[in-house]
Write a protein that holds these residues in place. Structure first.
Motif, PDB file in Angstrom:
ATOM      1  N   PRO A 101       3.116  -3.934 -15.806  1.00  0.00           N
ATOM      2  CA  PRO A 101       1.913  -4.348 -16.369  1.00  0.00           C
ATOM      3  C   PRO A 101       0.787  -4.352 -15.412  1.00  0.00           C
ATOM      4  O   PRO A 101      -0.399  -4.442 -15.940  1.00  0.00           O
ATOM      5  N   ARG A 102       0.922  -4.013 -14.090  1.00  0.00           N
ATOM      6  CA  ARG A 102      -0.103  -4.465 -13.118  1.00  0.00           C
ATOM      7  C   ARG A 102      -0.586  -2.963 -12.889  1.00  0.00           C
ATOM      8  O   ARG A 102      -1.525  -2.656 -12.234  1.00  0.00           O
ATOM      9  N   LEU A 103       0.327  -1.735 -13.045  1.00  0.00           N
ATOM     10  CA  LEU A 103       0.025  -0.588 -12.555  1.00  0.00           C
ATOM     11  C   LEU A 103      -1.181   0.106 -13.372  1.00  0.00           C
ATOM     12  O   LEU A 103      -1.915   0.695 -12.772  1.00  0.00           O
ATOM     13  N   PRO A 104      -1.405  -0.079 -14.475  1.00  0.00           N
ATOM     14  CA  PRO A 104      -2.552   0.392 -15.409  1.00  0.00           C
ATOM     15  C   PRO A 104      -4.068   0.208 -14.794  1.00  0.00           C
ATOM     16  O   PRO A 104      -4.603   1.187 -14.523  1.00  0.00           O
ATOM     17  N   ALA A 105      -4.210  -0.978 -14.358  1.00  0.00           N
ATOM     18  CA  ALA A 105      -5.305  -1.532 -13.822  1.00  0.00           C
ATOM     19  C   ALA A 105      -5.464  -1.016 -12.454  1.00  0.00           C
ATOM     20  O   ALA A 105      -6.781  -0.399 -12.078  1.00  0.00           O
ATOM     21  N   PHE A 106      -4.585  -0.595 -11.837  1.00  0.00           N
ATOM     22  CA  PHE A 106      -4.461  -0.091 -10.344  1.00  0.00           C
ATOM     23  C   PHE A 106      -5.076   1.266 -10.473  1.00  0.00           C
ATOM     24  O   PHE A 106      -5.737   1.745  -9.678  1.00  0.00           O
ATOM     25  N   LEU A 107      -4.273   2.124 -11.452  1.00  0.00           N
ATOM     26  CA  LEU A 107      -4.612   3.269 -11.588  1.00  0.00           C
ATOM     27  C   LEU A 107      -5.977   3.652 -11.998  1.00  0.00           C
ATOM     28  O   LEU A 107      -6.470   4.585 -11.503  1.00  0.00           O
ATOM     29  N   GLY A 152       0.591  -1.119  -0.003  1.00  0.00           N
ATOM     30  CA  GLY A 152      -0.027  -0.008   0.004  1.00  0.00           C
ATOM     31  C   GLY A 152       0.860   1.188   0.140  1.00  0.00           C
ATOM     32  O   GLY A 152       0.397   2.443   0.131  1.00  0.00           O
ATOM     33  N   TRP A 153       2.112   1.109   0.072  1.00  0.00           N
ATOM     34  CA  TRP A 153       2.875   2.379  -0.064  1.00  0.00           C
ATOM     35  C   TRP A 153       2.528   3.398  -0.968  1.00  0.00           C
ATOM     36  O   TRP A 153       2.539   4.490  -1.088  1.00  0.00           O
ATOM     37  N   LEU A 154       2.690   2.827  -2.296  1.00  0.00           N
ATOM     38  CA  LEU A 154       2.262   3.489  -3.483  1.00  0.00           C
ATOM     39  C   LEU A 154       1.102   4.094  -3.533  1.00  0.00           C
ATOM     40  O   LEU A 154       0.740   5.294  -4.066  1.00  0.00           O
ATOM     41  N   THR A 155       0.038   3.559  -2.929  1.00  0.00           N
ATOM     42  CA  THR A 155      -1.389   3.997  -2.967  1.00  0.00           C
ATOM     43  C   THR A 155      -1.302   5.212  -1.821  1.00  0.00           C
ATOM     44  O   THR A 155      -1.777   6.328  -2.265  1.00  0.00           O
ATOM     45  N   GLU A 156      -0.690   4.928  -0.904  1.00  0.00           N
ATOM     46  CA  GLU A 156      -0.584   5.930   0.271  1.00  0.00           C
ATOM     47  C   GLU A 156       0.155   7.438  -0.560  1.00  0.00           C
ATOM     48  O   GLU A 156      -0.089   8.498  -0.250  1.00  0.00           O
ATOM     49  N   ALA A 172       0.603   4.761 -22.544  1.00  0.00           N
ATOM     50  CA  ALA A 172       0.614   4.510 -21.270  1.00  0.00           C
ATOM     51  C   ALA A 172       1.012   5.672 -20.147  1.00  0.00           C
ATOM     52  O   ALA A 172       1.500   5.553 -19.225  1.00  0.00           O
ATOM     53  N   ASN A 173       0.118   6.735 -20.606  1.00  0.00           N
ATOM     54  CA  ASN A 173       0.170   7.848 -19.422  1.00  0.00           C
ATOM     55  C   ASN A 173      -1.212   8.224 -18.939  1.00  0.00           C
ATOM     56  O   ASN A 173      -2.261   7.606 -19.440  1.00  0.00           O
ATOM     57  N   PHE A 174      -1.268   8.479 -17.763  1.00  0.00           N
ATOM     58  CA  PHE A 174      -2.317   8.612 -16.957  1.00  0.00           C
ATOM     59  C   PHE A 174      -2.510   9.660 -16.144  1.00  0.00           C
ATOM     60  O   PHE A 174      -1.701  10.221 -15.643  1.00  0.00           O
ATOM     61  N   TYR A 175      -3.794  10.227 -15.890  1.00  0.00           N
ATOM     62  CA  TYR A 175      -3.912  11.428 -15.009  1.00  0.00           C
ATOM     63  C   TYR A 175      -5.139  11.530 -14.196  1.00  0.00           C
ATOM     64  O   TYR A 175      -6.227  10.863 -14.656  1.00  0.00           O
ATOM     65  N   ARG A 176      -5.126  12.081 -13.140  1.00  0.00           N
ATOM     66  CA  ARG A 176      -6.392  12.117 -12.205  1.00  0.00           C
ATOM     67  C   ARG A 176      -6.295  13.653 -11.868  1.00  0.00           C
ATOM     68  O   ARG A 176      -5.599  14.259 -11.281  1.00  0.00           O
ATOM     69  N   PRO A 177      -7.395  14.486 -11.803  1.00  0.00           N
ATOM     70  CA  PRO A 177      -7.640  15.828 -11.368  1.00  0.00           C
ATOM     71  C   PRO A 177      -7.357  15.615  -9.857  1.00  0.00           C
ATOM     72  O   PRO A 177      -7.499  14.812  -9.212  1.00  0.00           O
TER      73      PRO A 177
END
Length: 173
Positions: A102-108, A76-80, A119-124
């Motif tokens: 390969p697991r990070l896109p689904a997590f994001l 959970g470190w990355l989530t935090e 393979a770029n992602f964003y969130r306001p």
């Protein structure tokens, strides 16, 4: 001006992030730095990105080349850390660049990030979402807009290649 080496002397990545955010807008630290501590490294930068649903030159905090200490993986470190970034940034969005895990896109995507091309992602940011009443419907519309803007490379589509060749032949007649 504080150097990247001086920043890395701060005892945790979270505190390094806080210090960098407090100095970057006043040009007292480089726009792009590597946060590192105890086997974890994250490149961060303040940049501008075109973001579906937000605009063409949106100021963002960009995270890239995230390398976690193996002891932190799955804990959970990355989530935090992402939630901390989301809370601290004074800019409209958090941008995660060139994801290779390969697991990070689904997590994001589960965390409400919009997937862009390459393979770029964003969130306001949390503040932006609160100020603009950002909802799941807004996120869905932004994802649809990003999907429409997605351009597949020509070599991925045999029909597009055939059409391109046909147009080239007609142009040169």
């Amino acid at each position: 001006m504080m150097s990247n080496a001086q920043l890395n002397r701060i005892p945790s990545i979270e505190l390094q992030l806080f210090k960098w955010i407090s100095l970057v807008d006043t040009a007292e630290i480089p726009d792009c730095v590597e946060l590192k501590r105890a086997g974890t490294r994250i490149w961060i930068k303040h940049a501008r990105q075109p973001l579906a649903g937000l605009g063409d030159a949106v100021p963002v905090l960009t995270l890239s080349n995230i390398q976690l200490n193996p002891r932190l993986k799955g804990r959970g470190w990355l989530t935090e850390f992402i939630e901390l970034c989301d809370t601290l940034i004074p800019w409209p969005a958090l941008f995660v660049e060139r994801v290779q895990n390969p697991r990070l896109p689904a997590f994001l995507r589960r965390k409400g990030f919009i997937e862009l091309q390459h393979a770029n992602f964003y969130r306001p940011s949390k503040a932006w979402r609160a100020c603009h009443d950002w909802s799941a419907d807004h996120a869905l519309a932004a994802q649809q807009q990003a999907d429409r803007a997605h351009v597949r490379p020509l070599w991925d589509d045999p029909d597009a290649i055939a059409q391109f060749i046909k147009q080239r032949k007609e142009t040169h007649r």
